[in-house]
Design a protein around this motif. Structure first.
Motif, short mmCIF file in Angstrom:
data_model
loop_
_atom_site.label_atom_id
_atom_site.label_comp_id
_atom_site.label_asym_id
_atom_site.label_seq_id
_atom_site.Cartn_x
_atom_site.Cartn_y
_atom_site.Cartn_z
N LEU A 59 -9.78 1.50 -25.68
CA LEU A 59 -8.71 2.60 -26.29
C LEU A 59 -7.54 1.42 -26.81
O LEU A 59 -7.06 0.67 -25.60
N ALA A 60 -7.17 1.96 -27.82
CA ALA A 60 -6.29 1.48 -28.25
C ALA A 60 -4.74 1.99 -28.60
O ALA A 60 -5.00 3.03 -29.59
N CYS A 61 -4.09 2.71 -27.84
CA CYS A 61 -3.55 4.19 -27.92
C CYS A 61 -1.73 3.87 -29.26
O CYS A 61 -1.76 2.35 -28.87
N ASP A 62 -1.47 4.84 -29.48
CA ASP A 62 -0.02 4.18 -30.09
C ASP A 62 0.66 4.49 -28.50
O ASP A 62 0.45 5.59 -28.70
N ALA A 63 1.61 3.78 -28.42
CA ALA A 63 2.15 3.64 -27.20
C ALA A 63 3.62 4.54 -27.20
O ALA A 63 4.15 5.63 -26.03
N LYS A 64 4.04 5.37 -28.14
CA LYS A 64 5.35 6.17 -28.62
C LYS A 64 4.28 7.61 -28.20
O LYS A 64 5.00 8.35 -27.89
N LYS A 65 3.39 7.58 -28.53
CA LYS A 65 2.33 9.09 -27.75
C LYS A 65 1.87 9.04 -26.23
O LYS A 65 1.51 10.14 -26.16
N VAL A 66 1.17 8.25 -26.34
CA VAL A 66 0.17 8.46 -25.56
C VAL A 66 0.11 6.88 -24.33
O VAL A 66 0.18 5.86 -24.59
N LYS A 67 0.52 7.29 -22.62
CA LYS A 67 0.15 6.15 -22.16
C LYS A 67 -0.84 6.03 -21.46
O LYS A 67 -1.48 7.17 -21.19
N TYR A 68 -0.97 5.30 -21.33
CA TYR A 68 -2.92 4.56 -20.39
C TYR A 68 -2.74 5.25 -19.56
O TYR A 68 -4.07 5.73 -18.51
N ASP A 69 -1.57 5.04 -18.51
CA ASP A 69 -2.10 5.61 -16.88
C ASP A 69 -2.29 7.62 -17.30
O ASP A 69 -2.30 8.24 -15.98
N ALA A 83 -15.36 3.46 -14.36
CA ALA A 83 -13.11 3.72 -13.59
C ALA A 83 -12.68 2.81 -14.73
O ALA A 83 -13.63 2.19 -15.72
N GLN A 84 -11.46 3.28 -14.94
CA GLN A 84 -11.21 3.18 -15.87
C GLN A 84 -9.35 2.00 -14.59
O GLN A 84 -9.08 1.54 -13.79
N ASP A 85 -9.56 1.24 -15.47
CA ASP A 85 -8.81 -0.54 -15.90
C ASP A 85 -7.24 -0.51 -16.72
O ASP A 85 -7.78 -1.48 -17.64
N GLY A 86 -6.33 0.68 -16.87
CA GLY A 86 -6.09 -0.42 -17.80
C GLY A 86 -6.35 0.39 -19.23
O GLY A 86 -7.08 2.04 -19.27
N ARG A 87 -6.36 0.41 -20.32
CA ARG A 87 -7.34 0.24 -21.95
C ARG A 87 -8.35 0.24 -21.41
O ARG A 87 -9.38 0.64 -22.52
N VAL A 88 -9.29 -0.21 -20.75
CA VAL A 88 -10.66 -1.11 -20.69
C VAL A 88 -11.21 0.03 -19.62
O VAL A 88 -10.90 0.63 -18.47
N ILE A 89 -12.43 1.04 -20.02
CA ILE A 89 -12.69 1.93 -18.75
C ILE A 89 -14.32 1.52 -18.81
O ILE A 89 -14.92 1.13 -19.88
#
Length: 157
Positions: A59-69, A83-89
């Protein structure tokens, strides 16, 4: 009289354009509009090594819109586990068949990523990569938004 009528007409046009734009909610937008989602492969093999048994969704998300958690993942079937670890599933094959991993966020429409699972490598298909799939509802919403924007640009011109 003509000036008053012109002002009222202009106000009506502005209200018609401004209210729908202001009323648009993020929930009508797909998670793909806030995050870039990449998948290294869509075909997995149960009876092969770890590399053939697992896939990675990044995942590479816009930090202003989405938090990985805040992104929740779930498996739709029982052929894979995720299984999710931050931005990697990390997706691991469990049983043969087709399955989806659903990525969800409270503010956006979720995204399904499809995987096919085979028992051994000799049943591999040519297609190795996958793009996140949009549901028909998501496709309709995007098409409706695009159509709306085209009409809006014509009005503004």
């Amino acid at each position: 009289m003509k000036k008053t009528l012109s002002i009222l007409l202009m106000a009506a046009i502005i209200m018609t354009v401004a209210v729908p734009l202001g009323a648009a909610k993020p929930s009508a937008m797909s998670l793909l509009q806030a995050c870039k989602i990449t998948v290294d492969k869509q075909v997995l093999f149960i009876k092969e090594d770890d590399k053939a048994r697992t896939a990675t969704i990044k995942l590479a998300c816009d930090a202003k819109k989405v938090k990985y958690d805040d992104i929740k993942i779930s498996e739709i079937g029982s052929q894979v586990t995720a299984a999710q670890d931050g931005r990697v599933i990390t997706v691991t094959a469990k049983a043969g068949g087709a399955d989806f991993v659903l990525l969800e966020h409270n503010e956006y429409i979720g995204v399904k990523v499809r995987f096919r699972v085979f028992s051994t490598f000799d049943k591999e298909t040519v297609e190795q990569r996958v793009k996140p799939e949009l549901s028909n509802k998501e496709k309709a919403l995007i098409a409706e938004f695009d159509s709306y924007m085209v009409r809006l640009i014509k009005i503004l011109e």
